[in-house]
Design an enzyme around this catalytic site. Structure first.
Site, short mmCIF file in Angstrom:
data_model
loop_
_atom_site.label_atom_id
_atom_site.label_comp_id
_atom_site.label_asym_id
_atom_site.label_seq_id
_atom_site.Cartn_x
_atom_site.Cartn_y
_atom_site.Cartn_z
N GLU A 298 -13.80 -38.87 23.78
CA GLU A 298 -14.85 -39.87 23.93
C GLU A 298 -14.24 -41.13 24.54
O GLU A 298 -13.18 -41.58 24.11
CB GLU A 298 -15.46 -40.19 22.56
CG GLU A 298 -16.54 -41.25 22.59
CD GLU A 298 -17.00 -41.64 21.20
OE1 GLU A 298 -18.09 -42.23 21.09
OE2 GLU A 298 -16.28 -41.35 20.22
N LYS A 363 -24.82 -38.21 24.67
CA LYS A 363 -24.92 -38.23 23.22
C LYS A 363 -26.35 -38.54 22.78
O LYS A 363 -26.95 -39.53 23.20
CB LYS A 363 -23.95 -39.27 22.65
CG LYS A 363 -23.84 -39.26 21.12
CD LYS A 363 -22.79 -40.27 20.67
CE LYS A 363 -22.61 -40.25 19.17
NZ LYS A 363 -21.62 -41.26 18.73
N CYS A 413 -18.38 -37.38 18.71
CA CYS A 413 -18.04 -38.21 17.54
C CYS A 413 -18.95 -37.94 16.35
O CYS A 413 -18.96 -36.85 15.78
CB CYS A 413 -18.07 -39.69 17.95
SG CYS A 413 -17.31 -40.80 16.74
#
Length: 542
Positions: A298, A363, A413
């Site tokens: 990320e 995301k 994440c």
């Protein structure tokens, strides 16, 4: 509230401490078989009777519903404070708020999420009213799972669900392939109920029940010592752990940007720079067999997908390595320059061996107060966090990225803590999971270890290899049993040659999702309705 017996408050505090100890970093997870027992005892033996008892010692009665809510709420507050204490440092160091404000935000966080513990207590109090402790005990595991589902679906913060504590207990953890992590939470609560029941019966029955309860816990826990066969792997990926400091933002000059990009490119082309991995996957010597793909974590740096310098560098790197690449970056709408983009995304882009940027995952589940500020007018003071990383927009498609003959289930994440969202990737055809993350926000707190454990449970639920690529660690290869097959130490700039294999068979949980948790929610709702519609006469506790 003054009528709550002092022993009940002590039991609540003991339960909170035990619940803290079962999660990393203490990781005393065998204690989870009794961690909720004190809370159950506090709820079911909380107040003195209104009538005078002369023949025996005072027998405490179940808490009234409001008393039960307060007791469980206090337990939840202390548990969150002891488990999610890292929020203070994150807000203090990266959110731009002073120490009193950071402490206040942590307290508000605990006060809010403790509501779920409180509602659990309220339900037990309602079901146990008029001394019906048996009914409340039988319903406790079901109500607990229903509250975990509510925490996942309503608040969107299923951090440290009870069942994740048993991810190292491989045979028991396999239950998650059928029920998801919620089935493990149910199993743990069931044993806690059995232990609690032993303390609620007459003394002559107590020893037998305690022996039976602890024997069950021992059998379930001893499963961790049963050997399971190694899962064969026939592929490998090169995972970069760049260890870029979070607060380098003010110093991102062109020279620093160029040198960082050059260093990471060199690491991608020279994996012999790797240090020895914990499980022996990175050997420190160049591997003659090229990896199936290279992954960058990320984005810990201002790497914009629309920036020609960054984009061309990655394309050149893919061509030079003749390898697919998964690269964490800041995505922008097509054709938009970094400075003029009206929307930005936390993205993972797939680049082909010919240098073509073929697809991207944006995301979908953003971190509140980290990647966006909900109710901006009310929480404008928290905008310091998003200034560090940007105010992101949420993606809309959860689909695998197709790299040649592989379907990569990329997620980013915090998304790893949501069971149903990750299982959708597998249901949509993902053959291996790739979790890119930046755990540098957590510092040296226990959050990075908690995060890793939850990610491992996603591998178990879906019977998929999981390659976890992080900025500061832990970067690891995780097999379908949730075992860490290879890993590298935290806080090192290095690479990991991570073994894995593809899988196309789906588990029952992958196909059917949170069916077990929803069933518990339906039963809990039915029990609550029945409690108000059909008032039963009190039955004595045996």
């Amino acid at each position: 509230m003054r009528k709550i017996h002092r022993s009940a408050w002590l039991l609540v505090l003991l339960s909170a401490v035990l619940q803290i100890l079962i999660f990393p970093l203490p990781n005393l997870y065998p204690l989870d078989w009794v961690a909720l027992t004190p809370l159950l005892l506090a709820l079911l033996r909380a107040r003195e009777p209104d009538t005078l008892q002369l023949r025996e010692a005072i027998k405490l009665l179940p808490a009234r519903p409001l008393q039960a809510f307060v007791l469980a709420y206090a337990c939840g507050f202390f548990w969150y404070a002891g488990t999610c204490y890292w929020i203070y440092n994150t807000m203090r160091q990266y959110g731009g708020v002073n120490a009193p404000a950071a402490l206040g935000l942590l307290i508000l966080f605990c006060l809010y999420l403790a509501i779920y513990h409180g509602v659990f207590g309220l339900m037990i109090g309602l079901l146990a009213e008029r001394s019906l402790s048996r009914r409340a005990l039988l319903m406790a595991p079901i109500v607990w799972v229903a509250m975990e589902l509510a925490r996942t679906r309503i608040t969107g913060f299923p951090w440290d669900l009870l069942g994740t504590t048993q991810v190292d207990n491989l045979p028991l953890a396999r239950l998650a392939t059928f029920t998801g992590v919620y089935g493990l939470s149910f199993e743990i609560m069931l044993v806690n109920v059995a232990v609690a029941a032993a303390f609620l019966v007459r003394r002559e029955k107590r020893q037998i029940l305690l022996v039976a309860a602890f024997a069950a816990a021992a059998v379930l826990q001893c499963g961790q010592f049963l050997p399971l066969p190694a899962v064969p792997s026939d592929r490998s990926a090169l995972l970069l752990q760049p260890n870029i400091p979070i607060l380098e933002g003010p110093e991102w000059t062109k020279d620093y940007f160029d040198s960082t990009l050059g260093a990471l490119s060199a690491m991608s082309l020279t994996p012999k720079a790797s240090s020895a991995a914990a499980a022996g996957a990175a050997t420190g010597a160049a591997d003659p067999v090229p990896p199936n793909f290279i992954a960058w974590p990320e984005s810990p740096a201002p790497f914009y997908a629309s920036d020609p310098l960054f984009r061309n560098s990655i394309s050149s790197l893919a061509r030079a390595s003749h390898t697919w690449m998964v690269v964490g970056n800041i995505g922008t709408p097509a054709g938009m320059a970094p400075g003029s983009a009206t929307r930005i995304y936390n993205s993972g882009s797939l680049v082909s061996p010919t240098g073509e940027w073929v697809s991207r995952y944006d995301k979908m589940h953003l971190v509140p107060f980290g990647e966006y500020v909900p109710f901006r007018r009310l929480f404008s003071f928290a905008e310091g966090l998003t200034k560090e990383v940007g105010e992101f927009s949420a993606g809309t498609v959860r689909a695998p990225l197709v790299a040649g003959d592989e379907k990569l289930g990329v997620f980013i994440c915090y998304e790893s803590i949501f069971p149903d969202e990750i299982r959708q990737l597998s249901a949509n055809g993902a053959q291996v999971f790739v979790n890119i993350s930046n755990d540098g926000w957590y510092g040296d707190s226990g959050a990075y270890a908690q995060h890793l454990k939850q990610a491992r449970m996603r591998a178990v639920e879906n019977a998929r290899w999981l390659l976890r690529d992080t900025n500061t660690g832990v970067t690891a290869s995780i097999d379908p049993y949730g075992r860490i097959v290879a890993a590298i130490p935290r806080k090192l700039r290095t690479t990991l040659r991570a073994p894995y294999a593809l899988a196309s068979v789906t588990t029952f949980y992958t196909r059917n999702g949170d069916w077990f948790a929803w069933l518990c929610a339906i039963i809990s709702t039915g029990a609550l309705i029945a409690r108000f519609l059909f008032r039963t006469k009190a039955e004595p506790t045996s």
